[in-house]
Design a protein around this motif. Structure first.
Motif, PDB file in Angstrom:
ATOM      1  N   UNK A 190       0.831  -1.207   0.000  1.00 22.27           N
ATOM      2  CA  UNK A 190       0.000   0.000   0.000  1.00 22.27           C
ATOM      3  C   UNK A 190       0.867   1.259   0.000  1.00 22.27           C
ATOM      4  N   UNK A 191       1.943   1.244   0.798  1.00 22.47           N
ATOM      5  CA  UNK A 191       2.829   2.406   0.825  1.00 22.47           C
ATOM      6  C   UNK A 191       3.505   2.655  -0.498  1.00 22.47           C
ATOM      7  N   UNK A 192       3.919   1.581  -1.181  1.00 24.30           N
ATOM      8  CA  UNK A 192       4.550   1.735  -2.493  1.00 24.30           C
ATOM      9  C   UNK A 192       3.566   2.310  -3.508  1.00 24.30           C
ATOM     10  N   UNK A 193       2.342   1.798  -3.493  1.00 17.64           N
ATOM     11  CA  UNK A 193       1.332   2.305  -4.429  1.00 17.64           C
ATOM     12  C   UNK A 193       1.011   3.765  -4.149  1.00 17.64           C
ATOM     13  N   UNK A 194       0.869   4.108  -2.872  1.00 14.84           N
ATOM     14  CA  UNK A 194       0.572   5.500  -2.532  1.00 14.84           C
ATOM     15  C   UNK A 194       1.755   6.416  -2.871  1.00 14.84           C
ATOM     16  N   UNK A 195       2.988   5.882  -2.737  1.00  9.99           N
ATOM     17  CA  UNK A 195       4.152   6.692  -3.069  1.00  9.99           C
ATOM     18  C   UNK A 195       4.184   7.073  -4.547  1.00  9.99           C
ATOM     19  N   UNK A 196       3.862   6.111  -5.414  1.00  9.62           N
ATOM     20  CA  UNK A 196       3.814   6.428  -6.840  1.00  9.62           C
ATOM     21  C   UNK A 196       2.643   7.336  -7.180  1.00  9.62           C
ATOM     22  N   UNK A 197       1.522   7.134  -6.517  1.00 10.46           N
ATOM     23  CA  UNK A 197       0.328   7.917  -6.850  1.00 10.46           C
ATOM     24  C   UNK A 197       0.431   9.351  -6.359  1.00 10.46           C
ATOM     25  N   UNK A 198       1.089   9.559  -5.233  1.00  8.31           N
ATOM     26  CA  UNK A 198       1.111  10.885  -4.618  1.00  8.31           C
ATOM     27  C   UNK A 198       2.545  11.402  -4.454  1.00  8.31           C
ATOM     28  N   UNK A 199       3.408  11.118  -5.437  1.00  6.67           N
ATOM     29  CA  UNK A 199       4.792  11.544  -5.297  1.00  6.67           C
ATOM     30  C   UNK A 199       4.933  13.066  -5.335  1.00  6.67           C
ATOM     31  N   UNK A 200       4.095  13.748  -6.149  1.00  4.61           N
ATOM     32  CA  UNK A 200       4.149  15.212  -6.162  1.00  4.61           C
ATOM     33  C   UNK A 200       3.700  15.791  -4.833  1.00  4.61           C
ATOM     34  N   UNK A 201       2.621  15.228  -4.293  1.00  4.02           N
ATOM     35  CA  UNK A 201       2.146  15.703  -2.986  1.00  4.02           C
ATOM     36  C   UNK A 201       3.199  15.451  -1.915  1.00  4.02           C
ATOM     37  N   UNK A 202       3.833  14.278  -1.989  1.00  6.01           N
ATOM     38  CA  UNK A 202       4.865  13.961  -0.992  1.00  6.01           C
ATOM     39  C   UNK A 202       6.054  14.897  -1.104  1.00  6.01           C
ATOM     40  N   UNK A 203       6.484  15.187  -2.340  1.00  3.94           N
ATOM     41  CA  UNK A 203       7.626  16.089  -2.509  1.00  3.94           C
ATOM     42  C   UNK A 203       7.302  17.490  -2.001  1.00  3.94           C
ATOM     43  N   UNK A 204       6.074  17.960  -2.263  1.00  2.00           N
ATOM     44  CA  UNK A 204       5.681  19.279  -1.755  1.00  2.00           C
ATOM     45  C   UNK A 204       5.611  19.278  -0.231  1.00  2.00           C
ATOM     46  N   UNK A 205       5.133  18.176   0.336  1.00  3.13           N
ATOM     47  CA  UNK A 205       5.048  18.089   1.794  1.00  3.13           C
ATOM     48  C   UNK A 205       6.437  18.094   2.426  1.00  3.13           C
ATOM     49  N   UNK A 206       7.352  17.295   1.864  1.00  2.00           N
ATOM     50  CA  UNK A 206       8.716  17.242   2.421  1.00  2.00           C
ATOM     51  C   UNK A 206       9.389  18.609   2.283  1.00  2.00           C
ATOM     52  N   UNK A 207       9.188  19.256   1.123  1.00  2.00           N
ATOM     53  CA  UNK A 207       9.740  20.601   0.956  1.00  2.00           C
ATOM     54  C   UNK A 207       9.139  21.567   1.962  1.00  2.00           C
ATOM     55  N   UNK A 208       7.837  21.421   2.252  1.00  2.00           N
ATOM     56  CA  UNK A 208       7.211  22.268   3.263  1.00  2.00           C
ATOM     57  C   UNK A 208       7.799  22.056   4.640  1.00  2.00           C
ATOM     58  N   UNK A 209       8.146  20.809   4.953  1.00  2.00           N
ATOM     59  CA  UNK A 209       8.785  20.527   6.249  1.00  2.00           C
ATOM     60  C   UNK A 209      10.146  21.214   6.330  1.00  2.00           C
ATOM     61  N   UNK A 210      10.943  21.125   5.254  1.00  2.00           N
ATOM     62  CA  UNK A 210      12.252  21.781   5.249  1.00  2.00           C
ATOM     63  C   UNK A 210      12.106  23.299   5.344  1.00  2.00           C
ATOM     64  N   UNK A 211      11.112  23.862   4.637  1.00  2.00           N
ATOM     65  CA  UNK A 211      10.901  25.300   4.729  1.00  2.00           C
ATOM     66  C   UNK A 211      10.480  25.707   6.133  1.00  2.00           C
ATOM     67  N   UNK A 212       9.697  24.848   6.789  1.00  2.00           N
ATOM     68  CA  UNK A 212       9.266  25.163   8.149  1.00  2.00           C
ATOM     69  C   UNK A 212      10.427  25.132   9.127  1.00  2.00           C
ATOM     70  N   UNK A 213      11.347  24.198   8.917  1.00  2.00           N
ATOM     71  CA  UNK A 213      12.478  24.065   9.843  1.00  2.00           C
ATOM     72  C   UNK A 213      13.538  25.134   9.570  1.00  2.00           C
TER      73      UNK A 213
END
Length: 321
Positions: free
Chosen positions: A120-143
């Motif tokens: 399930x995690x692998x499937x969600x990673x491929x499906x939402x990779x743009x959302x994940x990249x934006x989220x991770x970038x948001x975490x770095x911007x927050x820190x």
């Protein structure tokens, strides 16, 4: 030799109710015995899950405490703290649950759950990779907090005031009054200019003087005119550099600094400097020439407009005579 099976009871043979009851009692007795034997393991598993829940709450509070020490520099910091705290809680509780299932000899269930979660995690990673990249970038911007709401920044060809920094996007209010939403991955991966990180900002004025003007005089007049501006920062001198022999002028760049970083102050200082230079040049007789174009009316060059018109003007004069 293969054993022969007993023939099925005939229709007239009475149903063995006692045998069925004995089998049921035996089965229930086996279950009860297994439950009694597994009761210590079950109690240990319950204790492990309870302890894991306590540790999970402690991990969640620890994450919140660490982010509170860092400080709420931007709005999304609190959201990151809440999200990471929840993830820590779920991770610790899941680890305790898996250990409890192992104690209950349910390793097959644990393996199935882990395999399913991985798929399930692998499937969600491929499906939402743009959302994940934006989220991770948001975490770095927050820190890292390279900018804060209310600051003037320029990124991805947009210049504006930061309105909000979310987990997935950054919102800018442009100087024309529009709201621009930029994905955090684009903000994080591309160059960014923050005009609020320094206390001063430089203004560059491009201009030119005629080839017949005194360059020393033009430099002195322009420098003195801009030096008298109230918006100019007195900490740094006005600089003027000639940089180009243009088509109709000798061009220069005049540079000075202001003590404000806002766009309104920058544009006001630029406008005041241009007016001051023009007024001073007019007063001192320094020329800002218009663009000059020379027209040639011969394919081989060298033929001016007056020479090209001479035959036509001569024929016209003969006709009138």
């Amino acid at each position: 030799m293969p054993q022969q099976q007993a023939p099925p009871p005939s229709a007239g043979e009475p149903f063995a109710v006692g045998d069925a009851f004995d089998a049921l009692v035996t089965k229930l007795g086996g279950w009860i015995e297994a439950a009694i034997l597994g009761l210590p393991n079950f109690l240990v598993a319950v204790v492990i899950v309870a302890v894991a829940a306590l540790f999970a709450r402690g991990a969640k509070r620890l994450v919140h405490g660490l982010f509170n020490r860092v400080g709420d520099r931007i709005e999304s910091t609190r959201r990151v703290a809440n999200l990471l705290g929840t993830l820590a809680y779920v991770a610790v509780l899941a680890a305790g649950t898996f250990i409890a299932l192992g104690i209950l000899n349910l390793n097959g269930v644990v393996t199935s759950l882990l395999a399913g979660a991985g798929i399930v995690g692998l499937a969600l990673g491929f499906a939402f990779q743009d959302i994940a990249s934006n989220f991770i970038a948001g975490v770095f911007l927050a820190v890292r907090a390279p900018f804060e709401p209310g600051q003037l920044i320029e990124t991805n060809d947009f210049l504006g005031i930061v309105h909000a920094v979310n987990l997935r996007s950054t919102e800018l209010n442009t100087l024309q009054g529009q709201r621009v939403i930029i994905p955090n991955s684009a903000v994080f991966q591309n160059p960014l200019t923050n005009y609020a990180t320094t206390a001063h900002r430089r203004v560059d004025i491009a201009c030119g003087v005629g080839y017949g003007d005194d360059l020393q005089k033009a430099e002195r007049v322009a420098t003195e005119a801009v030096s008298a501006l109230s918006l100019r920062s007195a900490e740094r001198d006005v600089e003027l550099f000639y940089n180009e022999f243009g088509d109709s002028s000798i061009n220069f760049t005049l540079r000075f600094w202001i003590g404000e970083t806002g766009q309104a102050a920058f544009l006001r200082a630029q406008s005041e400097a241009m007016k001051a230079i023009k007024t001073a040049f007019d007063r001192e007789g320094v020329t800002i020439p218009f663009p000059i174009r020379t027209l040639d009316f011969d394919p081989n060059g060298g033929l001016a407009l007056t020479d090209a018109l001479k035959p036509a003007l001569g024929a016209r004069s003969d006709g009138e005579a």
